[in-house]
Design a protein around this motif. Structure first.
Motif, PDB file in Angstrom:
ATOM      1  N   VAL A 156       0.845  -1.195   0.000  1.00  0.00           N
ATOM      2  CA  VAL A 156       0.000   0.000   0.000  1.00  0.00           C
ATOM      3  C   VAL A 156       0.880   1.245   0.000  1.00  0.00           C
ATOM      4  O   VAL A 156       1.890   1.312   0.694  1.00  0.00           O
ATOM      5  CB  VAL A 156      -0.981  -0.016   1.188  1.00  0.00           C
ATOM      6  N   VAL A 157       0.498   2.217  -0.814  1.00  0.00           N
ATOM      7  CA  VAL A 157       1.245   3.467  -0.920  1.00  0.00           C
ATOM      8  C   VAL A 157       0.457   4.553  -0.208  1.00  0.00           C
ATOM      9  O   VAL A 157      -0.679   4.860  -0.577  1.00  0.00           O
ATOM     10  CB  VAL A 157       1.461   3.857  -2.400  1.00  0.00           C
ATOM     11  N   ILE A 158       1.029   5.100   0.854  1.00  0.00           N
ATOM     12  CA  ILE A 158       0.340   6.129   1.647  1.00  0.00           C
ATOM     13  C   ILE A 158       1.274   7.310   1.862  1.00  0.00           C
ATOM     14  O   ILE A 158       2.418   7.296   1.411  1.00  0.00           O
ATOM     15  CB  ILE A 158      -0.115   5.573   3.014  1.00  0.00           C
ATOM     16  N   SER A 159       0.785   8.332   2.569  1.00  0.00           N
ATOM     17  CA  SER A 159       1.634   9.514   2.702  1.00  0.00           C
ATOM     18  C   SER A 159       1.377  10.366   3.935  1.00  0.00           C
ATOM     19  O   SER A 159       2.255  11.101   4.362  1.00  0.00           O
ATOM     20  CB  SER A 159       1.435  10.417   1.490  1.00  0.00           C
ATOM     21  N   GLY A 160       0.162  10.301   4.481  1.00  0.00           N
ATOM     22  CA  GLY A 160      -0.183  11.277   5.518  1.00  0.00           C
ATOM     23  C   GLY A 160      -0.613  12.548   4.805  1.00  0.00           C
ATOM     24  O   GLY A 160      -1.803  12.819   4.654  1.00  0.00           O
TER      25      GLY A 160
ATOM     26  N   ASP B  17       1.092  -6.192   3.508  1.00  0.00           N
ATOM     27  CA  ASP B  17       2.405  -6.695   3.898  1.00  0.00           C
ATOM     28  C   ASP B  17       3.433  -5.571   4.035  1.00  0.00           C
ATOM     29  O   ASP B  17       4.290  -5.597   4.901  1.00  0.00           O
ATOM     30  CB  ASP B  17       2.895  -7.705   2.846  1.00  0.00           C
ATOM     31  N   TYR B  18       3.345  -4.622   3.120  1.00  0.00           N
ATOM     32  CA  TYR B  18       4.293  -3.503   3.134  1.00  0.00           C
ATOM     33  C   TYR B  18       3.548  -2.204   2.952  1.00  0.00           C
ATOM     34  O   TYR B  18       2.566  -2.139   2.212  1.00  0.00           O
ATOM     35  CB  TYR B  18       5.264  -3.619   1.949  1.00  0.00           C
ATOM     36  N   SER B  19       4.047  -1.147   3.579  1.00  0.00           N
ATOM     37  CA  SER B  19       3.546   0.169   3.198  1.00  0.00           C
ATOM     38  C   SER B  19       4.714   0.971   2.671  1.00  0.00           C
ATOM     39  O   SER B  19       5.836   0.898   3.187  1.00  0.00           O
ATOM     40  CB  SER B  19       2.868   0.873   4.365  1.00  0.00           C
ATOM     41  N   VAL B  20       4.459   1.695   1.601  1.00  0.00           N
ATOM     42  CA  VAL B  20       5.452   2.619   1.066  1.00  0.00           C
ATOM     43  C   VAL B  20       4.956   3.999   1.431  1.00  0.00           C
ATOM     44  O   VAL B  20       3.886   4.420   0.980  1.00  0.00           O
ATOM     45  CB  VAL B  20       5.559   2.493  -0.468  1.00  0.00           C
ATOM     46  N   ILE B  21       5.678   4.682   2.288  1.00  0.00           N
ATOM     47  CA  ILE B  21       5.241   6.013   2.716  1.00  0.00           C
ATOM     48  C   ILE B  21       5.966   7.030   1.848  1.00  0.00           C
ATOM     49  O   ILE B  21       7.199   7.137   1.894  1.00  0.00           O
ATOM     50  CB  ILE B  21       5.537   6.266   4.202  1.00  0.00           C
ATOM     51  N   VAL B  22       5.192   7.748   1.036  1.00  0.00           N
ATOM     52  CA  VAL B  22       5.779   8.764   0.165  1.00  0.00           C
ATOM     53  C   VAL B  22       5.719  10.088   0.892  1.00  0.00           C
ATOM     54  O   VAL B  22       4.646  10.556   1.266  1.00  0.00           O
ATOM     55  CB  VAL B  22       4.998   8.879  -1.165  1.00  0.00           C
ATOM     56  N   THR B  23       6.879  10.682   1.133  1.00  0.00           N
ATOM     57  CA  THR B  23       6.875  11.959   1.829  1.00  0.00           C
ATOM     58  C   THR B  23       7.625  12.995   1.006  1.00  0.00           C
ATOM     59  O   THR B  23       8.171  12.683  -0.054  1.00  0.00           O
ATOM     60  CB  THR B  23       7.461  11.815   3.249  1.00  0.00           C
ATOM     61  N   GLU B  24       7.611  14.227   1.464  1.00  0.00           N
ATOM     62  CA  GLU B  24       8.288  15.304   0.745  1.00  0.00           C
ATOM     63  C   GLU B  24       9.072  16.113   1.768  1.00  0.00           C
ATOM     64  O   GLU B  24       8.709  16.145   2.944  1.00  0.00           O
ATOM     65  CB  GLU B  24       7.263  16.198   0.026  1.00  0.00           C
TER      66      GLU B  24
ATOM     67  N   PRO C 238      -4.864  10.347   1.476  1.00  0.00           N
ATOM     68  CA  PRO C 238      -4.134  11.104   2.496  1.00  0.00           C
ATOM     69  C   PRO C 238      -4.841  10.979   3.843  1.00  0.00           C
ATOM     70  O   PRO C 238      -6.008  10.590   3.915  1.00  0.00           O
ATOM     71  CB  PRO C 238      -4.203  12.563   1.998  1.00  0.00           C
ATOM     72  N   GLY C 239      -4.155  11.295   4.914  1.00  0.00           N
ATOM     73  CA  GLY C 239      -4.775  11.283   6.236  1.00  0.00           C
ATOM     74  C   GLY C 239      -4.322  10.101   7.073  1.00  0.00           C
ATOM     75  O   GLY C 239      -3.373   9.394   6.729  1.00  0.00           O
TER      76      GLY C 239
END
Lengths: 118, 286, 291
Positions: C4-8, C186-193, C172-173
């Motif tokens: 899963v690709v997430i970011s906040g 299984d995995y999260s990819v956290i995309v940040t800036e 987002p969130g």
């Protein structure tokens, strides 16, 4: 004793539904009379908490044992509190699942599986 | 007057627009993006008070409970389950609606407060600042947003910074506002989500206008949409790497010569548009 | 395996990354768009919708005017301010009603009942690059978390085998929609800036992944916008033993790629594209090992 089995259909020849919370029907087997009854699972359409709702239903049916593929943590919590044991059975006919349990071939579900799998 | 800032797509510049407009127009600021509040980074408020936000949840007295199961039957969110020995409560599913307390025939349910987050109040440049924060692993932001909205003093002009998306969290922030600013960017994603946000504000009958952020040669995709839909264009903020850097350092753009001018112009356009909305509404009432 | 690709924070590049991974993976990789109130992933792929079903994700109280005596009891019990008196009856605001049914419990005339409400459509798109499970939520609807759960279930039903992999584009969130997107992955990819906002939001969404016992890796997008904050992010990750899978430079070609519907990785001169390919190669290794 009353054995409840998560089912894909409404006959003892239907295949077991490995999902507990969202199975389409519950097969209710009464070992004293050797008869089956079938009840629709209204929890199937639930949003969150389908497992809880299904476990509540099974409690209301006065089950002693549940046969299914997987039990999520909340569903297991509800069944544990009612003293209802869960046993894991793989895809097979309802009738065969009952026999498997009676022959001691089904494994007791000691701890909950992952949530949202049913 | 309450002005809400929303976008549909995340990251288009809601907080950039809301904090800079609030500062330049001398408005109070409320950050309703309670899952990821960022306004404080730019306005740097002095916080005077932080209070917890609670939702009322059932506590069942097992001595009085008859295990009739009516509470579990009444719960639309499956937060209660009646077992052979007790009633189990799953707090993260509870919406705090009180239905279970109403139906219990044995009066076995008492409501207790469960904390889900907090609200902070303070000041920036002698103006009011408020934000809310949802505790991590709490699913529902709604009650905090509602509490924030209730806490906005009447008769004071306020900018409301909304969450991304168009879900119920945005609806709660938008409720009872007088004007909405939709911030978009000139990309396919931006336009796609802008249309959803437009649907929302139209549904809620809130007058609105659009600000295009990161505007560049592709800006026409948004401008043409505005023209076709007869939507007011409040202003454009050109793409600028310098702006991106200032933003990354938590700086307000109003302090910059070029962008300060741009925000002044946007503020002036906004005032004119809002005045004419108020006039039109007044005419409609005559 | 479900990634899963997430970011906040919104706008950091989740969809760009998820779409790129989808292009780099094979067509059996099932794409899941869990950003149900701003669904963009499918815009990067062609194809047609092969399934579109209304989803009833909430309940709405509805009043039978002929039975209502306007006593107002429901109004005093509604905690969501969803009911008002109107002429000879009451009016329920569908935007405010949470479908809890408290009003149905107190009404002495049985004049209110709960009805199922359609909150969106779940959709299966058959693209040239395989199946996409997604949804279009009705703007303003409740229950986005439930819709996300349904989108994920629909994706599962298309899996051909136990070895099917899923790439999930999150929203987002940190609330119920995100929780519904990450549970069981299984995995999260956290995309940040590298912005102060991005850093704060990253900390919160990372805390959420810990709560869900997810393995997380971090991708720092547009890292060269502020190399100072990038360094702070990397130091923080190091301190917390969080793996940084890569950094992607700021590249205006990304917007061009979004607008043209051509994946960024197809632009040979794009440094961002190359960085994404490097990050994907690491994941591919992990997926191969799982097979």
């Amino acid at each position: 004793m009353i054995i409840v089995i998560s089912s894909t259909g409404d006959s003892k020849y239907s295949v077991l539904d490995s999902r507990f919370g969202r199975c389409s029907n519950f097969a209710v087997y009464n070992s004293k009379t050797d008869t089956y009854e079938f009840v629709e699972n209204s929890a199937a359409a639930s949003g969150h908490g389908a497992g809880i709702s299904a476990a509540q239903k099974v409690t209301d049916l006065k089950a002693n044992v549940v046969l299914t593929g997987n039990l999520g943590p909340k569903a297991k919590q509800v069944l544990d509190a009612s003293g209802i044991k869960g046993y894991q059975v793989h895809d097979m006919k309802i009738e065969d699942a009952v026999h498997a349990y009676q022959n001691g071939e089904a494994r007791e579900i000691a701890s909950a599986g992952p949530s949202h799998q049913g | 007057m309450k002005i809400a800032i929303l976008s549909g797509k995340g990251g288009t510049g809601k907080t950039t627009v809301s904090t800079n407009l609030a500062q330049i127009m001398r408005l109070n600021y409320v950050d309703c993006d309670v899952e990821e509040p960022n306004g404080y980074i730019f306005l740097k408020p002095v916080i005077q008070k932080t209070e917890e936000v609670f939702i009322p949840v059932p506590l069942i007295d097992s001595d009085v409970c008859t295990l009739c199961g009516k509470c579990a039957d009444s719960c639309q969110f499956n937060a209660l389950a009646r077992t052979m020995s007790n009633v189990l409560f799953f707090e993260e599913l509870c919406h705090g609606c009180g239905a279970c307390t109403i139906v219990c025939p044995a009066l076995a349910i008492e409501e207790v407060n469960r904390p889900i987050g907090n609200i902070s109040t303070g000041e920036y440049e002698s103006l009011n600042f408020m934000d809310g924060k949802l505790n991590i692993k709490e699913p529902m932001a709604g009650p905090i947003i509602s509490k924030l909205k209730k806490s906005i003093p009447e008769g004071i002009d306020t900018i409301i910074d909304c969450a991304p998306g168009t879900s119920c969290n945005v609806v709660k922030a938008l409720e009872d506002t007088d004007y909405a600013i939709l911030v978009t960017e000139p990309t396919k994603f931006g336009l796609h989500d802008l249309k959803l946000a437009v649907k929302l504000v139209r549904n809620m009958q809130i007058p609105f206008g659009i600000i295009i952020n990161r505007s560049d040669e592709t800006v026409n995709m948004i401008k043409v949409y505005c023209e076709t839909e007869t939507i007011d264009l409040i202003g454009e903020i050109p793409f600028s790497r310098r702006v991106a850097e200032m933003y990354s350092n938590g700086l307000l753009l109003t302090k910059d010569l070029e962008f300060g001018k741009i925000f002044h112009e946007i503020a002036s356009n906004l005032r004119n548009l809002i005045d004419s909305e108020v006039e039109q509404a007044g005419d409609a009432c005559k | 395996m479900q990634i899963v690709v997430i970011s906040g924070k919104g706008g950091t590049g989740k969809t760009t990354l998820a779409a790129s991974f989808a292009y780099l993976g094979d067509t059996e990789l099932i794409k899941v768009d869990c950003d149900v109130d701003a669904s963009n992933l499918h815009l990067m792929f062609g194809g047609r919708n092969i399934e579109s079903l209304p989803f009833e994700g909430a309940k709405l109280a509805t009043v039978t005017e002929s039975k209502c005596t306007s006593c107002g009891k429901c109004i005093s019990f509604c905690r969501f301010n969803a009911i008002k008196i109107l002429d000879n009856s009451i009016a329920i605001d569908p935007m405010k009603c949470e479908g809890c049914g408290a009003c149905t419990q107190v009404c002495d005339e049985n004049a209110i009942k709960l009805e199922d409400e359609v909150t969106g459509n779940t959709i299966i798109t058959d693209s040239d690059l395989g199946i996409i499970s997604r949804a279009e939520m009705i703007p303003g609807a409740e229950g986005s978390g439930k819709l996300v759960t349904q989108v994920r279930k629909n994706a599962l039903s298309y899996s051909q085998s136990d070895n099917t992999h899923f790439i999930i584009d999150g929203s987002p969130g940190v609330g119920c929609s995100v929780m519904a997107s990450i549970t069981g992955c299984d995995y999260s990819v956290i995309v940040t800036e590298p912005t102060m906002s991005g850093f704060e939001d990253f900390k919160r969404v990372y805390a959420l992944t810990k709560h869900f016992n997810l393995k997380s890796v971090v991708v720092i997008n547009k890292y060269d916008i502020n190399e100072h904050v990038t360094a702070q992010l990397e130091a923080h990750c190091d301190e917390m033993s969080i793996q940084v899978a890569g950094r992607i430079p700021f590249d205006r070609t990304v917007d061009k790629s979004i607008n043209s519907g051509i994946p960024i990785i197809a632009y040979d001169e794009s440094e961002a594209g190359q960085a994404i390919i490097d990050i994907w190669n690491q994941f591919e290794q992990i997926l191969e090992e799982k097979k």
